[in-house]
Design an enzyme around this catalytic site. Sequence first.
Site, PDB file in Angstrom:
ATOM      1  N   SER A 140       0.840  -1.194   0.000  1.00 18.21           N
ATOM      2  CA  SER A 140       0.000   0.000   0.000  1.00 18.21           C
ATOM      3  C   SER A 140       0.881   1.253   0.000  1.00 18.21           C
ATOM      4  O   SER A 140       1.671   1.450  -0.916  1.00 18.21           O
ATOM      5  CB  SER A 140      -0.960  -0.045   1.188  1.00 18.21           C
ATOM      6  OG  SER A 140      -2.013   0.873   1.020  1.00 18.21           O
ATOM      7  N   ASP A 268      -9.986  -3.665  -5.774  1.00 18.11           N
ATOM      8  CA  ASP A 268      -9.462  -2.997  -4.579  1.00 18.11           C
ATOM      9  C   ASP A 268     -10.322  -1.770  -4.278  1.00 18.11           C
ATOM     10  O   ASP A 268     -10.412  -0.864  -5.107  1.00 18.11           O
ATOM     11  CB  ASP A 268      -8.008  -2.583  -4.838  1.00 18.11           C
ATOM     12  CG  ASP A 268      -7.318  -2.021  -3.610  1.00 18.11           C
ATOM     13  OD1 ASP A 268      -7.986  -1.432  -2.735  1.00 18.11           O
ATOM     14  OD2 ASP A 268      -6.078  -2.139  -3.533  1.00 18.11           O
ATOM     15  N   HIS A 296      -8.018  -5.145  -1.084  1.00 23.26           N
ATOM     16  CA  HIS A 296      -6.834  -4.351  -0.719  1.00 23.26           C
ATOM     17  C   HIS A 296      -5.981  -5.156   0.250  1.00 23.26           C
ATOM     18  O   HIS A 296      -6.361  -5.383   1.399  1.00 23.26           O
ATOM     19  CB  HIS A 296      -7.253  -3.021  -0.082  1.00 23.26           C
ATOM     20  CG  HIS A 296      -6.094  -2.093   0.160  1.00 23.26           C
ATOM     21  ND1 HIS A 296      -5.497  -1.362  -0.851  1.00 23.26           N
ATOM     22  CD2 HIS A 296      -5.401  -1.797   1.288  1.00 23.26           C
ATOM     23  CE1 HIS A 296      -4.500  -0.656  -0.359  1.00 23.26           C
ATOM     24  NE2 HIS A 296      -4.418  -0.906   0.940  1.00 23.26           N
TER      25      HIS A 296
END
Length: 335
Positions: A140, A268, A296
């Site tokens: 991320s 996501d 995600h």
Amino acid sequence: MNYVAPAWLPGGNLQTIWPALYARRAVGELPQYRRERWTTPDADFIDVDHLIPAPVALEHTLLVLFHGLEGSSASHYAHAFADFARTHQMAYAVPHFRGCSGELNLGPRAYHSGDHAEIGWVLQRLRQQHSGPILAVGVSLGGNALLRWAQEMGAAAAEVVSAVAAVSSPIDLAAGGHAIGKGFNRLVYTRMFLNTMKPKALRKLAQHPGLFDRDAMLQAKDLYDFDNVFTAPVHGFKNTDDYWLRASAKPHLRQIKIPALVVNALNDPFVPATSLPSQIEVGSHVTLWQPAHGGHVGFPQGRPPAHVRAMPDAVGNWLLQHVGHWTRVSITNHG
């Protein structure tokens, strides 16, 4: 990455939330760490957790993981990558971004999505300590920052690492930032992040009075507002728009000159599929994996409660294919 989500976990939100809360993170026992505290050039500190026991061989491969927003070495994906490293007899290290190791850092700054200078300092120090190949993965926020480092370094990145990978990274920060500020995302994920980020910011203000506008920060309803009051000005950006523009990795992917993998699930909830690049946009050194499912940083697999080794296995094995690149670079530069 030929990933297919379990039929009992449909949709990007379930594939995001369930793995983080309930899925198995390791094949056996959860990993154990040894912590080092490093003093930074600006007299602050970061904490680096190392998997124990470490491999015996001197020339073992080191896998480095840069965590996501408000993550740590205890995050589900950090445990899963640690389990992968243990299975493959690799050393493993998780450097914590400032303020994420359980103790507030000392300086008037925190961390942000484009923190490539911090990434570079950490990797250079690990390079000095470690004689074997280094592979780096960022998750991320950490993945976007890692890609920004690779972009800034160009061909010189090969003197430090063999290959890099970014998983579920919002490489277009404006697209991701606006997506997380709407609808269900705003109600669940934005609230979750702000519930930890606001108290940290208040503690930072107590350390450094006048650092930012307290009332404006407390009134922030989404990450755009929070970044406008805290993240952007504290880290040298004009405002949120300037920060998101300058820190995004997507516009600079062609500058990467080492093997790089960018993994984004098309469902996501944080990263709109429409914001993702095509292979023709990224250059020959970058490989894109864009499976239809995964959420995600989820990618659950198996029967309930599922496990989260599918993504670390796929990403880790891709990285391991490029370990020989370090040997060639070392011979060229030092032999």
